[in-house]
Enzyme design. Sequence first.
Site, PDB file in Angstrom:
ATOM      1  N   CYS A 173     -16.528   2.344   0.144  1.00 13.47           N
ATOM      2  CA  CYS A 173     -15.397   1.026   0.420  1.00 13.47           C
ATOM      3  C   CYS A 173     -15.271   1.165   2.030  1.00 13.47           C
ATOM      4  O   CYS A 173     -14.185   0.710   2.287  1.00 13.47           O
ATOM      5  CB  CYS A 173     -14.266   1.561  -0.331  1.00 13.47           C
ATOM      6  SG  CYS A 173     -13.846   3.255  -0.217  1.00 13.47           S
ATOM      7  N   ARG A 183       0.696  -1.379   0.059  1.00  7.62           N
ATOM      8  CA  ARG A 183       0.450  -0.032   0.135  1.00  7.62           C
ATOM      9  C   ARG A 183       0.814   1.044  -0.269  1.00  7.62           C
ATOM     10  O   ARG A 183       1.534   1.292   1.012  1.00  7.62           O
ATOM     11  CB  ARG A 183      -0.986  -0.327   0.790  1.00  7.62           C
ATOM     12  CG  ARG A 183      -1.774   1.266   1.066  1.00  7.62           C
ATOM     13  CD  ARG A 183      -2.955   1.041   1.934  1.00  7.62           C
ATOM     14  NE  ARG A 183      -3.761   0.725   2.092  1.00  7.62           N
ATOM     15  CZ  ARG A 183      -4.988   0.545   2.089  1.00  7.62           C
ATOM     16  NH1 ARG A 183      -5.309   1.431   2.790  1.00  7.62           N
ATOM     17  NH2 ARG A 183      -6.200  -0.398   2.204  1.00  7.62           N
ATOM     18  N   GLN A 231     -10.635  -3.368  -3.855  1.00  6.72           N
ATOM     19  CA  GLN A 231     -11.654  -3.087  -3.213  1.00  6.72           C
ATOM     20  C   GLN A 231     -12.771  -3.774  -4.166  1.00  6.72           C
ATOM     21  O   GLN A 231     -13.974  -4.299  -3.924  1.00  6.72           O
ATOM     22  CB  GLN A 231     -11.709  -1.648  -2.832  1.00  6.72           C
ATOM     23  CG  GLN A 231     -12.729  -1.558  -2.511  1.00  6.72           C
ATOM     24  CD  GLN A 231     -13.474  -1.641  -1.058  1.00  6.72           C
ATOM     25  OE1 GLN A 231     -12.685  -1.728  -0.379  1.00  6.72           O
ATOM     26  NE2 GLN A 231     -14.427  -2.380  -1.037  1.00  6.72           N
ATOM     27  N   ASP A 271     -17.602   7.102  -2.186  1.00  7.94           N
ATOM     28  CA  ASP A 271     -15.990   6.935  -1.650  1.00  7.94           C
ATOM     29  C   ASP A 271     -15.529   8.601  -0.789  1.00  7.94           C
ATOM     30  O   ASP A 271     -16.163   9.748  -1.476  1.00  7.94           O
ATOM     31  CB  ASP A 271     -14.630   6.465  -2.288  1.00  7.94           C
ATOM     32  CG  ASP A 271     -13.324   6.714  -1.460  1.00  7.94           C
ATOM     33  OD1 ASP A 271     -13.670   6.609  -0.682  1.00  7.94           O
ATOM     34  OD2 ASP A 271     -12.337   6.094  -2.615  1.00  7.94           O
ATOM     35  N   ARG A 299     -14.192  -8.064   1.797  1.00  6.79           N
ATOM     36  CA  ARG A 299     -12.312  -8.436   1.201  1.00  6.79           C
ATOM     37  C   ARG A 299     -11.756  -9.590   1.820  1.00  6.79           C
ATOM     38  O   ARG A 299     -11.106  -9.869   1.161  1.00  6.79           O
ATOM     39  CB  ARG A 299     -12.008  -6.592   1.949  1.00  6.79           C
ATOM     40  CG  ARG A 299     -12.832  -5.923   2.100  1.00  6.79           C
ATOM     41  CD  ARG A 299     -11.934  -5.259   0.242  1.00  6.79           C
ATOM     42  NE  ARG A 299     -10.807  -5.440   0.748  1.00  6.79           N
ATOM     43  CZ  ARG A 299     -10.071  -4.227   0.697  1.00  6.79           C
ATOM     44  NH1 ARG A 299     -10.668  -2.596   1.049  1.00  6.79           N
ATOM     45  NH2 ARG A 299      -8.330  -3.964  -0.133  1.00  6.79           N
ATOM     46  N   HIS A 317      -7.285   0.524  -6.719  1.00  6.61           N
ATOM     47  CA  HIS A 317      -7.978  -0.153  -5.543  1.00  6.61           C
ATOM     48  C   HIS A 317      -8.591  -1.133  -6.165  1.00  6.61           C
ATOM     49  O   HIS A 317      -9.179  -1.639  -5.543  1.00  6.61           O
ATOM     50  CB  HIS A 317      -8.998   0.811  -4.657  1.00  6.61           C
ATOM     51  CG  HIS A 317      -8.545  -0.283  -2.655  1.00  6.61           C
ATOM     52  ND1 HIS A 317      -7.734  -1.063  -2.642  1.00  6.61           N
ATOM     53  CD2 HIS A 317      -9.188   0.500  -2.526  1.00  6.61           C
ATOM     54  CE1 HIS A 317      -7.672  -0.806  -1.272  1.00  6.61           C
ATOM     55  NE2 HIS A 317      -8.685  -0.299  -0.668  1.00  6.61           N
TER      56      HIS A 317
HETATM   57  N1  NVA Z   1     -10.175   6.576  -2.273  1.00  7.89           N
HETATM   58  C1  NVA Z   1      -9.737   6.191  -0.350  1.00  7.89           C
HETATM   59  C2  NVA Z   1      -9.480   5.628  -0.358  1.00  7.89           C
HETATM   60  C3  NVA Z   1      -9.621   4.560   1.317  1.00  7.89           C
HETATM   61  C4  NVA Z   1      -9.716   2.485   1.370  1.00  7.89           C
HETATM   62  C5  NVA Z   1      -8.057   6.648  -0.152  1.00  7.89           C
HETATM   63  O1  NVA Z   1      -7.269   6.950  -0.879  1.00  7.89           O
HETATM   64  O2  NVA Z   1      -7.988   7.163   1.466  1.00  7.89           O
HETATM   65  N1   CP Z   2     -11.693  -0.386   1.957  1.00 11.33           N
HETATM   66  C1   CP Z   2     -10.099   0.431   2.876  1.00 11.33           C
HETATM   67  O1   CP Z   2      -9.083  -1.190   1.799  1.00 11.33           O
HETATM   68  O2   CP Z   2      -9.941   0.014   3.852  1.00 11.33           O
HETATM   69  P1   CP Z   2      -9.073   0.191   4.774  1.00 11.33           P
HETATM   70  O3   CP Z   2      -8.269   1.356   4.066  1.00 11.33           O
HETATM   71  O4   CP Z   2      -9.225   0.125   6.163  1.00 11.33           O
HETATM   72  O5   CP Z   2      -8.250  -0.816   3.993  1.00 11.33           O
END
Ligand code: NVA
Ligand code: CP
Length: 321
Positions: free
Chosen positions: A268, A106, A136, A228, A296, A133
């Site tokens: 998400c 990540r 997800q 989101d 997930r 992502h």
């Molecule tokens: N678009 C959000 C998704 C979090 C799971 C982010 O990147 O923070």
């Molecule tokens: N939806 C998601 O990826 O959540 P986290 O950022 O908590 O992993």
Amino acid sequence: MTTKARHFLTLADFSRADLRRYLKRAVRLKASTRAGRRNTCLAGKILGLVFEKPSLRTRVTFEVGMRQLGGDSIYLSAQEVQLGVRESVGDVAHNLERWLDGIVVRTFRHEVAEELARCSSIPVINGLTDLVHPCQVLSDMLTVLEKRGRLEGIRIGYVGDGNNLANSWLLGAALMGMELTIACPKGYEPDRAILRTAKEKAKETGAKITVTHTPKKAAKNADVLYTDVWTSMGKEKEGARRRVAFKGFQVNSALVAAAGKDVLVMHCLPAHRGEEITDEVLDGPHSIVFDQAENRLHAQKVLLEALLGGQKGKRSTRGRP
Ligand code: NVA
Ligand code: CP
């Protein structure tokens, strides 16, 4: 299950047939897990989680998934690794591949995840980058399939930022022949190259892809209303400006009413309650956000099985005597 794709960086790494197979397998694996049957196909395997951003769902579901499959995991935060800062991305890969059987990364720039995959002899799974992502949306497709019995022709109305989630939905919807309408403020459209790829793919699969600046257009006749956060991780400094730009792009009762009585509301998570979605909708009867969160686990277990299951021990022989 095995797959030709060694890494999973975007949904475009898989074919429509792969995705169908994974989703079918996820339905079976979920049922067998709930029935208490054990599947230890990853016994002895260890997954590394290299996370430069916070996480609840992605971290916990990968860690639990590995344990349920008989393996184990190790979590490495930005404090320990600092991809490309403390040492080069390639050197990190060449260390980790000696000890581990797979990596979930990540990070911020998608190119860093790509470089890690390029340098790594063990599978690399994208646990979120600024661009996409994919885990997800793979899991979300499982949730839609469970609730609606099919993906082809299902209408997703995505309202909000043209961010990593929107980009992954573009690839997923295009591959699976879905109808996706993304409504975002001007200047917050999804990635242009991904939009082009999705529109090309849609010609083969019958998917319909639309980008608009009118939330009601995305909501109209939608089977699913998806949203989101307006401000993704790493963009916190833009928060105030975004709250102004996204005014009118909130998923609230009025927008849900515009969609129709059977619409499913998805997010998400984490949610910024009162910004992109109201409490009333998030906690209301249309919301399936915690089913999404549960899935997930099940969808990613299939990924782990497919990507890590075929290996016999650590694969790197780089420089080994
Ligand atoms: N678009 C959000 C998704 C979090 C799971 C982010 O990147 O923070
Ligand atoms: N939806 C998601 O990826 O959540 P986290 O950022 O908590 O992993």
